[in-house]
Design an enzyme around this catalytic site. Sequence first.
Site, short mmCIF file in Angstrom:
data_model
loop_
_atom_site.label_atom_id
_atom_site.label_comp_id
_atom_site.label_asym_id
_atom_site.label_seq_id
_atom_site.Cartn_x
_atom_site.Cartn_y
_atom_site.Cartn_z
N ASP A 116 -34.01 -15.57 29.31
CA ASP A 116 -33.61 -14.51 28.38
C ASP A 116 -33.64 -14.97 26.92
O ASP A 116 -33.64 -14.16 26.00
CB ASP A 116 -32.23 -13.94 28.74
CG ASP A 116 -32.32 -12.89 29.85
OD1 ASP A 116 -33.45 -12.38 30.08
OD2 ASP A 116 -31.30 -12.59 30.49
N HIS B 94 0.83 -1.21 0.00
CA HIS B 94 0.00 0.00 0.00
C HIS B 94 0.86 1.26 0.00
O HIS B 94 1.25 1.75 1.06
CB HIS B 94 -0.89 0.00 1.23
CG HIS B 94 -1.80 -1.18 1.33
ND1 HIS B 94 -1.34 -2.44 1.68
CD2 HIS B 94 -3.14 -1.30 1.14
CE1 HIS B 94 -2.36 -3.28 1.68
NE2 HIS B 94 -3.46 -2.62 1.36
N HIS C 227 -22.32 -16.99 31.67
CA HIS C 227 -23.62 -17.32 31.06
C HIS C 227 -23.36 -18.11 29.79
O HIS C 227 -23.74 -17.74 28.70
CB HIS C 227 -24.42 -16.04 30.80
CG HIS C 227 -24.79 -15.30 32.06
ND1 HIS C 227 -23.83 -14.85 32.93
CD2 HIS C 227 -25.99 -14.96 32.58
CE1 HIS C 227 -24.42 -14.26 33.96
NE2 HIS C 227 -25.73 -14.32 33.78
N ARG D 124 -19.26 -18.95 37.89
CA ARG D 124 -18.98 -17.51 37.92
C ARG D 124 -18.79 -17.05 39.37
O ARG D 124 -18.00 -16.16 39.66
CB ARG D 124 -20.08 -16.69 37.22
CG ARG D 124 -21.42 -16.79 37.87
CD ARG D 124 -22.47 -15.86 37.25
NE ARG D 124 -23.78 -16.24 37.72
CZ ARG D 124 -24.79 -15.40 37.88
NH1 ARG D 124 -24.66 -14.14 37.57
NH2 ARG D 124 -25.95 -15.83 38.32
N GLU E 210 -18.23 -3.78 24.11
CA GLU E 210 -17.47 -5.04 24.17
C GLU E 210 -16.26 -5.02 23.23
O GLU E 210 -15.18 -5.50 23.58
CB GLU E 210 -18.37 -6.24 23.83
CG GLU E 210 -19.42 -6.55 24.88
CD GLU E 210 -20.65 -5.64 24.76
OE1 GLU E 210 -20.75 -4.85 23.78
OE2 GLU E 210 -21.54 -5.72 25.64
N SER F 182 -23.17 -9.37 37.09
CA SER F 182 -23.57 -10.68 36.55
C SER F 182 -22.37 -11.57 36.26
O SER F 182 -22.43 -12.78 36.44
CB SER F 182 -24.36 -10.51 35.26
OG SER F 182 -25.52 -9.76 35.51
N GLY G 119 -3.96 -3.92 11.33
CA GLY G 119 -4.41 -4.30 9.99
C GLY G 119 -5.93 -4.30 9.98
O GLY G 119 -6.54 -3.61 9.16
N HIS H 251 -29.70 -14.56 24.03
CA HIS H 251 -28.72 -14.53 25.11
C HIS H 251 -28.08 -15.90 25.39
O HIS H 251 -27.31 -16.04 26.32
CB HIS H 251 -29.37 -14.00 26.40
CG HIS H 251 -29.54 -12.52 26.38
ND1 HIS H 251 -30.19 -11.87 25.35
CD2 HIS H 251 -29.11 -11.55 27.23
CE1 HIS H 251 -30.18 -10.56 25.58
NE2 HIS H 251 -29.52 -10.35 26.72
N HIS I 103 -3.95 3.65 -3.14
CA HIS I 103 -4.13 3.11 -1.79
C HIS I 103 -3.40 1.77 -1.63
O HIS I 103 -2.57 1.62 -0.74
CB HIS I 103 -5.62 2.93 -1.46
CG HIS I 103 -5.85 1.97 -0.34
ND1 HIS I 103 -5.87 2.36 0.97
CD2 HIS I 103 -6.01 0.61 -0.32
CE1 HIS I 103 -6.03 1.29 1.74
NE2 HIS I 103 -6.12 0.22 0.98
C1 TPP Z 1 -11.87 -4.01 9.70
C2 TPP Z 1 -11.30 -3.82 8.34
N1 TPP Z 1 -12.13 -3.68 7.31
C3 TPP Z 1 -11.64 -3.54 6.06
C4 TPP Z 1 -10.30 -3.56 5.83
C5 TPP Z 1 -9.76 -3.48 4.43
N2 TPP Z 1 -9.14 -2.15 4.22
C6 TPP Z 1 -7.84 -1.94 4.38
S1 TPP Z 1 -7.41 -0.35 4.17
C7 TPP Z 1 -9.00 0.10 3.84
C8 TPP Z 1 -9.34 1.52 3.53
C9 TPP Z 1 -8.73 2.41 4.51
O1 TPP Z 1 -8.92 3.73 4.19
P1 TPP Z 1 -8.04 4.79 4.94
O2 TPP Z 1 -7.95 4.46 6.34
O3 TPP Z 1 -8.56 6.13 4.58
O4 TPP Z 1 -6.59 4.53 4.34
P2 TPP Z 1 -5.94 5.20 3.05
O5 TPP Z 1 -6.63 4.61 1.87
O6 TPP Z 1 -6.15 6.64 3.15
O7 TPP Z 1 -4.53 4.75 3.14
C10 TPP Z 1 -9.83 -0.99 3.90
C11 TPP Z 1 -11.28 -0.95 3.65
C12 TPP Z 1 -9.46 -3.73 6.95
N3 TPP Z 1 -8.15 -3.77 6.83
N4 TPP Z 1 -9.98 -3.81 8.19
#
Ligand code: TPP
Length: 647
Positions: free
Chosen positions: A456, A29, A448, A352, A398, A379, A117, A460, A263
């Site tokens: 629930d 990238h 749980h 628990r 979460e 809980s 990532g 749940h 990108h």
């Molecule tokens: C949770 C998640 N969803 C999707 C991706 C795939 N993905 C990697 S980079 C990106 C776009 C990121 O855009 P931005 O943060 O603006 O980075 P730029 O293109 O400006 O480098 C996506 C969708 C990922 N790595 N993680």
Amino acid sequence: MKFTDLDGQSADALRILAIDAITNANSGHPGLPLGTASIAYALWKDHLKFDSKRPDWFDRDRFVLSAGHGSSLLYALLHLFGYGLPLEELKRFRKLDSLTPGHPEYGRTAGVETTTGPLGQGFANAVGMAMAEQILARKFNRPELEIIDHKTYVLCGEGDLMEGLTYEAASLAGHLKLNKLVCLFDFNKITIEGSTDLAFTEDVEKRFKAQNWNVLKVENGNDQEEISRAVRKAGKSQDKPSLIIVKTHIGYKSPKQDSNKVHGEPLSPEEVLKTRENLGWPDKEPFSVPEPIRANFLVIASKKARERKRWEKRMEEYRTKYPSDYEKLGNFLKKTEEIKLETVFDQPMATREASYKVLNEAAEKIENLYGGSADLAPSTKTKIDKYPERNFHFGIREHAMGAISNGLALHGGLRPFCSTFLVFLDYMKTPVRLASMMKINPIYIFTHDSIAVGEDGPTHQPVEHIMSMRLIPELTVLRPADAFETKKAWEYILRTDKTVCLLLTRQKLPLLSAHRETIERDFEKGAYALVEKEKPDLILIGTGSETHIALEAAKRLNEKGVKTSVVSMPSWELFSKQPESYKEALLKKGVRKIVIEAGRSTGWSDLLGEKVGCFGVDSFGRSAPEKDVYNFFGLTGEAVAEKIIRQ
Ligand SMILES: Cc1ncc(C[n+]2csc(CCOP(=O)(O)OP(=O)(O)O)c2C)c(N)n1
Ligand SMILES: [Mg+2]
């Protein structure tokens, strides 16, 4: 500090190495490194506290590249600042077993603070790191001796900020006034599909202000002085984390600048040459960095290292003035040693509840055990009673809770735990997965843990969750069957380096009092015999609460002349690691086996290496009182025994 031409060229060196690595790998990238190299350089040169020869120095600033797809930028930084990442490794970017994998991997490359990532994770990890710093600084610093005083910097893009996770984590960070957290936002208005106008037009400044952040802006992401000024200002914040919105150009100076095409597609060799030309880079040879520029990085690094020396002097002073705190801090930073838990159990109780008692005993013995819940502590029974300051309130977040717990663990100094209902595992699955990948060990507690949730209902009641956890490589899942097993589970958790999920019941369970010694001896083998018949016709295997169903069924079957042994199997993973001889002696090839576990049955035959029968729950649960739900699914000793006899 004034930035010179040499500084400009140094930022360009980062760009050049990053794109050369990508083009050489024909994968990666280039957009982010080209767009943000000046941010990274200005931050590292003017602000980041580090000693590249001691990447694990405790009081270093943390730098988290939340936009992990920009890994080549991080590798260029680590290479040039002298972290011992050889140029050869940049040439092996994205190759098998290199120190430069596609996304930064914690534990693989010195200087990588966390695995990033999956977008948003790094940001939330950083919140955890800043939380740890805040807690430890408050605990150990003295007005004249601030031995814990570091910042956590994050570099993130729109992708991170679009993820719900960063809304959760930022909200908590603002609430906790994590003023030493500084996030640099690469505001290039581009993501993979094109302009952010497609899907992200909110006012980021207002959002973060509303979340109690200090927001600063940098108009020119290539003006190192402007960047540095903003970072300095952010550093002065007393009661809020800071977001610095930096306007940048993705793929800066490449022929594809400002386009989504840059990108994640490598530049062609011709485009790399063009980029070199546009930057005024003197050299055409890939990976070559003129000596004065290399030297500049190393001079900066060696100046930075002096800060560590000064810190060591302060630590010496601290040791003299505050010997017991010094020793305590040393203990906080050490791995927990084996501890023996002594809580006594003489009543049936939910696991628990047993865990609560054990946790509170452990909290006495392990002073850096801190943790909390996503608003479910009453809980999940995870409150530390005696030390209120050691309870976190993650709020109903979460996903952030999981990722923040990873950040707390990565930071060092605290032994964090977090908890929620097992059915909500999926809200935090990625952090659990990443913890396992990073080999870090925040303690994940899920209560749980079955259809015994009862009234629930199916929303749940976890069904596929236990099995889905077991599919995460290297994760250890513990599902104790009673209070004694729960205590043993905690002893294991507290001393292991493994990532562990502890699964606990809501409902009361009998004590396996007759088996206390066996549990003591064999729990950590992952499976052991509760009832052992010579030449059995059948072996029933139970996990957690269903172990009691196995015992009841076995009793009935034995009365009917079906020679039935019972195995308690609190951990599939621990059992898998046992020698074949132990496994064979316990499970006896060729003997019929049936597993009882209130969850999806898929997978058991694979584990046991032969076809086994299962009493499980292979549909969604039901809303009804616990007993009725168990009856409905045929999960009672009586029903199991009858069915086996009929078969
Ligand atoms: C949770 C998640 N969803 C999707 C991706 C795939 N993905 C990697 S980079 C990106 C776009 C990121 O855009 P931005 O943060 O603006 O980075 P730029 O293109 O400006 O480098 C996506 C969708 C990922 N790595 N993680
Ligand atoms: Mg972007």
